[in-house]
Design a protein around this motif. Structure first.
Motif, short mmCIF file in Angstrom:
data_model
loop_
_atom_site.label_atom_id
_atom_site.label_comp_id
_atom_site.label_asym_id
_atom_site.label_seq_id
_atom_site.Cartn_x
_atom_site.Cartn_y
_atom_site.Cartn_z
N ARG A 297 110.36 132.85 -116.61
CA ARG A 297 111.08 131.61 -116.35
C ARG A 297 111.42 131.41 -114.88
N GLU A 298 111.00 132.36 -114.03
CA GLU A 298 111.37 132.30 -112.62
C GLU A 298 110.26 131.71 -111.76
N GLU B 122 108.31 151.08 -128.13
CA GLU B 122 109.28 150.03 -127.84
C GLU B 122 108.96 149.39 -126.49
N PRO B 123 109.47 148.17 -126.23
CA PRO B 123 109.26 147.58 -124.90
C PRO B 123 109.80 148.49 -123.80
N THR B 124 108.99 148.70 -122.76
CA THR B 124 109.44 149.49 -121.63
C THR B 124 110.22 148.61 -120.67
N VAL B 125 110.78 149.22 -119.63
CA VAL B 125 111.50 148.43 -118.64
C VAL B 125 110.55 147.43 -117.98
N ALA B 126 109.28 147.78 -117.81
CA ALA B 126 108.31 146.85 -117.22
C ALA B 126 108.03 145.68 -118.15
N ILE C 199 105.22 136.79 -111.25
CA ILE C 199 104.50 138.04 -111.04
C ILE C 199 104.99 138.62 -109.72
N PRO C 200 105.85 139.63 -109.75
CA PRO C 200 106.41 140.15 -108.50
C PRO C 200 105.36 140.82 -107.63
N PHE D 282 108.73 141.65 -116.94
CA PHE D 282 107.77 140.55 -116.93
C PHE D 282 108.14 139.48 -117.94
N GLY D 283 108.74 139.85 -119.06
CA GLY D 283 109.20 138.85 -120.01
C GLY D 283 110.31 137.99 -119.43
#
Length: 365
Positions: free
Chosen positions: A181-182, A168-172, A186-187, A176-177
């Motif tokens: 839109r920000e 399943e998608p992880t928190v990471a 890429i933090p 990034f998803g």
């Protein structure tokens, strides 16, 4: 009448886990912006894991552990599930056991708060107080599982492996998803703590697997073995003392902790975690003590970026909500009884938020 396929229960159980008890795929937890007007050019985000149905980031880990145990045949229809925990893992374990029609028992240390036990019961689970001291609760719970012919949910050993294999998608993945839109998608940094080690491992693996330039910082409270183990390279480092910040910090290095995926570890005084927790509450952000630890480390990194003239974004996690801590870490009486004075550290955060000047790194750990 046609005979039911032997894997029918497992298939339905996995479907329920993936859907989170609904008919659709669970949506990502919110990504919230933290206003820092005095620090232009650097955006700070809080990934709100308290939005999970059981109110904590442990929901993600426990769901993966149930999924892996079902896929391996360790959990079948009617298998009792047992865990050794007095916190969010117990609540999430009871939640998923009820979703799957299974019995759940949390073996808890003596002195576990009544509100935690009530939450386990509210999710349909049971609990029993351990007869052994806290250091031996894990083995006692394992023995209870064997007596019941059940499955021991060992979150310290299994959470990292289960999260990596769940698919399943992880928190990471979600971070990034959502950042696409920000302004700074890429933090520069992602900041998290380490309890089982599964979340920091999942984030670190994602960064390397996808070739991200983002770095991973892990904050660590007092009494925890993780920071000294990372700094010294000693995998069997142990302090023998429990963390006062629920959900993060361990007296020994757990199997799921992967120091090789961590770029920086930041030791954080417990009093600083409490100060940051208090500040978050005045800012209208509902969070638990581990989020305070995360915020203190985030301020340290943002100050470094500002000093170096680096623009970008930093993401950290809200691990759980404030509710369970109203009579402990958010209680002035409880804090004072432990000889802690958060006021100077609160002043550090207030000054940083309003002026951009950071003195927190100058205080002793």
């Amino acid at each position: 009448m046609a005979e039911e396929h032997p894997n029918a229960w497992s298939a339905e159980a996995i479907r329920r886990l993936r859907a989170g008890g609904t008919q659709s795929t669970p949506t990502p937890t919110p990504l919230r912006r933290l206003p820092l007007a005095a620090i232009p050019g650097i955006d700070v985000y809080l990934k709100d894991e308290s939005a999970h149905p059981t109110g904590s980031m442990k929901y993600r880990l426990v769901r993966a552990m149930f999924g892996e145990a079902i896929a391996s045949g360790a959990i079948r229809a009617g298998t009792p599930v047992v865990a050794a925990t007095s916190g969010a893992v117990a609540v999430a374990g009871a939640h998923f056991a009820r979703l799957l029609g299974l019995d759940f028992t949390a073996v808890v240390p003596a002195g576990t708060p009544a509100d935690v036990l009530a939450r386990v019961e509210g999710e349909g689970g049971g609990w029993q107080v351990a007869e052994q001291p806290p250091a031996a609760v894990q083995e006692e719970a394992r023995a209870v599982a064997e007596q019941l012919g059940g499955h021991f949910l060992d979150h310290f050993t299994d959470a990292e492996r289960a999260t990596a294999g769940w698919g399943e998608p992880t928190v990471a993945d979600e971070i990034f998803g959502q950042l696409r839109r920000e302004q700074h998608p890429i933090p520069e940094w992602i900041v998290t703590g380490a309890g089982t080690g599964a979340t920091s491992a999942a984030v670190g693996r994602h960064l390397r697997r996808h070739g991200r330039t983002t770095r991973l910082a892990v904050v660590d409270p007092e009494n925890s073995a993780y920071f000294p183990a990372w700094a010294s390279g000693c995998r069997d480092y142990a302090t023998g003392m429990p963390s006062r910040i629920p959900g993060i910090g361990r007296p020994r290095v757990e199997p799921g902790f992967l120091p090789t995926v961590i770029d920086l570890m930041i030791p954080v005084p417990d009093v600083a975690s409490i100060a940051a927790l208090r500040w978050l509450r005045t800012a209208g952000i509902d969070a638990g003590p581990a989020t305070g630890t995360n915020l203190w480390g985030t301020c340290h990194l943002v100050a470094r970026m500002r000093e170096a003239g680096v623009r970008g974004s930093v993401v950290t996690l809200i691990g759980d909500a404030a509710g369970p801590y109203l009579h402990t870490h958010l209680s002035p009486t409880w804090v004072e009884a432990r000889g802690l004075d958060p006021a100077p550290y609160e002043a550090d955060i207030e000054r940083f938020v309003h002026t951009g000047e950071w003195q927190g790194g100058e205080r002793p750990v």
